[in-house]
Design an enzyme around this catalytic site. Structure first.
Site, PDB file in Angstrom:
ATOM      1  CB  CYS A  87      -0.938   0.012   1.204  1.00  0.00           C
ATOM      2  SG  CYS A  87      -2.054  -1.391   1.273  1.00  0.00           S
ATOM      3  CG  HIS A 354      -6.615   1.709   0.237  1.00  0.00           C
ATOM      4  ND1 HIS A 354      -5.429   2.316  -0.140  1.00  0.00           N
ATOM      5  CD2 HIS A 354      -6.274   0.638   1.025  1.00  0.00           C
ATOM      6  CE1 HIS A 354      -4.416   1.644   0.387  1.00  0.00           C
ATOM      7  NE2 HIS A 354      -4.897   0.623   1.084  1.00  0.00           N
TER       8      HIS A 354
END
Length: 409
Positions: A87, A354
């Site tokens: 991420c 996200h």
């Protein structure tokens, strides 16, 4: 370092569900917007860093992800580096672009993050995200998570595994520990989600622009106790890009409103004892040291709220409040728009979305918009200093990769 570095321009797509678009299409949109924003041209870019986390597992595209995605942008021919760091992939790409310019090796560098997580088979995305852990130690990790539950092992099993990311089991385990240490409640976490959805409702690039109530968050489907669906960041598609250059080039080319990169820190997590600082604390301390400021000097902050409780934990990690003080600090309203240290005015990962390979640069886009005074209805008035905190993957219960950036108008 030879040169001071500025962000000359930023751009991003709206985050959302784009079954009809590929990584290339999303990246092209973000790059075009960033170049237009910078006032520079494609021919000015000397190197590019392309971030993507899971294309290999979602679409099968490996090895030359950046070259394939940027093929029709006019950028082929320059060095293109492919960056994957879970991420934190996009933040890592930005860090490398910053290094390239700060070292004096290049005058202009491009950082891009692009990701597609939506697929006809939704379980494919969740399985892909779940690989950002040490798979050789997975059984040990699940055992440790189970120990945080009272009354039986409900964490880390395969129930519902097709409809959630294993990461939420990790966050849930961390959350249970945090609740015991801080006195935080499920209501506190629900209120974080409410705050971020309030902010996201003001952001035209956010994936979810719906406001919600505490009751709605608490009543949403249980994912991994105590986390409910609305306390967890959604999967999504999107891209973000930033053009970096030296202060000298910015002056020569008449870049309007360049944003200074005061510090760029990237480090890895580690196997640590409970009383040792985690990756976010270490990275933020280093970033403050390099920038010559402290936490209280930061006006606007984007943090990695992949789960709502993580935002409260990060308050403590980055020094906004003392250990165990996250819930009480949140209740003061200081991190809401209009507060002293606004956190996640974009809506954060919970509302903005996200698409993991794009998230780190999307955070930077948001901060630059506030420092330039162009964030619209969610503008943090008088913002002069901004910060991003972006973690990726897990080593045990520490982030495997952690990036902290500080910017100044």
């Amino acid at each position: 370092m030879a040169d001071k570095v500025v962000v000359a321009g930023v751009g991003m797509t709206k985050f959302g569900k784009y079954l009809e678009r590929g990584v290339r299409s999303l990246a092209e949109e973000a790059v075009a917007d960033a170049l237009q924003d910078s006032g520079l041209e494609t021919k000015d870019v000397q190197t590019a860093y392309f971030a993507n986390a899971v294309s290999g597992l979602i679409t099968g595209q490996e090895m030359i992800r950046g070259q394939a995605a940027l093929r029709h942008t006019g950028l082929l021919g320059i060095p293109i580096f492919n960056v994957e760091n879970a991420c934190a992939s996009a933040a890592s790409a930005f860090h490398l672009a910053w290094l390239a310019v700060a070292s004096g090796q290049y005058d202009v560098a491009l950082a891009v993050g692009a990701e597609k997580l939506f697929h006809e088979d939704k379980s494919r995305a969740f399985k892909a995200i779940g690989t950002a852990v040490d798979l050789e130690s997975l059984a040990e990790l699940k055992k440790k998570m189970a120990e945080t539950l009272q009354g039986g092992d409900k964490s880390g099993d395969d129930k519902g595994g097709q409809n959630r990311s294993f990461f939420m089991d990790i966050y849930a385990s961390m959350t249970r520990d945090y609740m015991r240490a801080s006195g935080a409640t499920a209501e506190d976490f629900a209120d974080v989600a409410v705050k971020n959805h309030d902010h996201g409702a003001l952001n035209p690039k956010a994936q979810y622009r719906n406001r919600c109530t505490r009751a709605e968050v608490l009543a949403s489907r249980e994912i991994s106790p105590p986390l409910t669906l609305m306390m967890c960041s959604p999967i999504g598609d999107g891209a973000a890009a930033a053009v970096l250059c030296s202060e000298k080039v910015a002056r020569q080319r008449g870049v309007t409103q360049p944003i200074s990169v005061r510090s760029s820190v990237l480090l890895s997590g580690r196997d640590r004892k409970p009383d040792e600082p985690g990756a976010a604390e270490r990275a933020s301390q280093r970033a403050y040291e390099v920038a010559g400021i402290g936490a209280k000097d930061v006006d606007v902050i984007e943090v990695h709220d992949a789960a709502a409780p993580a935002e409260l934990m990060v308050y403590e990690d980055i020094g906004l409040c003392e250990r165990g003080g996250g819930p009480a600090y949140f209740r003061t309203g200081a991190t809401h728009i209009g507060g002293k240290h606004v956190v996640n005015p974009s809506g954060g990962l919970l509302a903005k979305g996200h698409p993991i390979g794009a998230t780190g640069i999307a955070q930077i886009v948001e901060i630059c918009d506030h420092l330039r005074g162009r964030a619209g209805d969610r503008q943090v008035e008088g913002a002069k200093v901004g910060m991003t905190e972006n973690g990726g993957g897990f080593l045990g219960k520490d982030a495997a990769a952690m990036s902290v950036h500080i910017f100044a108008a």
